[in-house]
Design an enzyme around this catalytic site. Structure first.
Site, short mmCIF file in Angstrom:
data_model
loop_
_atom_site.label_atom_id
_atom_site.label_comp_id
_atom_site.label_asym_id
_atom_site.label_seq_id
_atom_site.Cartn_x
_atom_site.Cartn_y
_atom_site.Cartn_z
N ASP A 8 -12.07 -2.69 -24.52
CA ASP A 8 -11.29 -3.78 -23.97
C ASP A 8 -11.73 -5.03 -24.67
OD1 ASP A 8 -10.44 -1.84 -22.51
OD2 ASP A 8 -11.04 -2.55 -20.73
N ASP A 46 -6.94 -2.11 -22.30
CA ASP A 46 -6.52 -2.11 -20.90
C ASP A 46 -4.86 -2.61 -21.22
OD1 ASP A 46 -7.58 -1.97 -18.31
OD2 ASP A 46 -7.29 -4.10 -17.72
N HIS A 48 -1.48 -2.76 -18.83
CA HIS A 48 -0.90 -2.60 -17.40
C HIS A 48 0.61 -3.06 -17.46
CE1 HIS A 48 -4.67 -2.18 -15.60
NE2 HIS A 48 -5.37 -3.31 -16.10
N HIS A 52 1.40 -4.76 -11.84
CA HIS A 52 0.33 -3.43 -11.62
C HIS A 52 -0.26 -3.64 -10.19
CE1 HIS A 52 -3.51 -1.18 -12.31
NE2 HIS A 52 -2.21 -0.46 -12.74
N HIS A 81 -3.31 -9.45 -15.83
CA HIS A 81 -4.03 -9.47 -17.04
C HIS A 81 -3.54 -8.39 -17.89
CE1 HIS A 81 -6.44 -6.77 -14.76
NE2 HIS A 81 -6.62 -6.10 -15.91
N LYS A 106 -5.08 2.83 -21.36
CA LYS A 106 -5.53 2.95 -20.06
C LYS A 106 -4.90 1.93 -18.86
CE LYS A 106 -10.07 0.97 -20.13
NZ LYS A 106 -9.83 -0.25 -19.26
N CYS A 151 -15.52 -1.97 -16.86
CA CYS A 151 -15.00 -0.88 -17.84
C CYS A 151 -15.91 -0.16 -18.61
CB CYS A 151 -13.83 -1.32 -18.70
SG CYS A 151 -12.29 -1.77 -17.73
#
Ligand code: VGL
Ligand code: ZN
Length: 197
Positions: A8, A46, A48, A52, A81, A106, A151
């Site tokens: 990330d 990351d 989203h 989310h 984010h 993810k 993470c």
């Protein structure tokens, strides 16, 4: 065979981003340098959808960094984010992405967060990374990136539980450190058999 897993390193986790990790950008050149002697490089991102369920903005009366109970357990609420396709979700401009043979995304299911690069926060929905690494014969992992206490730690612990030989390069990670989360993550990683260097 071994792999460098870069967690990330995205604009929203760097200074100026919406979920900035202090000094998050200071590890980028060291990460690029460590790619030179890596046998394989995997990047995680990351990723989203807008709205989310980990975003505080989706929970009436809740502030970022507060907690909620999700069907899969307690969940920290974050500022919006790494929204799919946004500049905040892009890799830091100085990160060398040329060496990446795999990019794993993810957190793309609206109703469930995913800190770990291996499983979503229900600890059972796989991302597919385990199968990728195993089918390539990769057994040894070196983890770097953001954030140490979320993470990176979740990924390291899952990897160790799956039987990978895992090292976290702490000098190439930076933490959010919410209410002592860095120390807890450190202890949990050691407990799981992760080597911290
Ligand atoms: C992360 C919080 C929310 C991380 C991702 O990359 O550590 N932390 N989403
Ligand atoms: Zn996230």
């Amino acid at each position: 065979m071994s792999a460098l897993i870069v967690i990330d390193v995205q604009n929203d986790f760097c200074p100026g981003g919406t979920l900035a990790v202090p000094q998050g950008d200071q590890i980028v050149s060291g990460i690029n340098a460590s790619m030179a002697d890596a046998e394989a490089v995997v990047l995680t991102q990351d990723w989203h959808p807008a709205g989310h369920s980990s975003f505080a903005s989706e929970h009436k009366g809740k502030e970022p960094y507060g907690m909620v109970e999700m069907p899969y357990g307690p969940q920290v609420l974050w500022p919006d984010h790494c929204v799919i396709g946004s500049d905040g979700a892009a890799f830091h401009k100085d990160l060398n992405t040329d060496r990446a043979e795999m990019v794993i995304r993810k957190g793309f299911r609206r109703s469930i967060d995913s800190y770990s690069a291996f499983f979503e926060n229900d600890h059972s929905t796989p991302t597919g990374l385990e199968g990728y690494l195993r089918t390539r014969g990769i057994a040894k992992l070196s983890l770097v990136g953001l954030a140490t206490d979320f993470c990176v730690a979740y990924s390291a612990i899952d990897a160790a539980k799956l039987g990978f030989d895992v090292t976290v390069r702490m000098d190439l990670c930076r933490a959010i450190d919410l209410n002592g989360s860095l120390e807890t993550a450190r202890q949990d990683m050691v407990q799981a058999g992760v080597t911290l260097v």
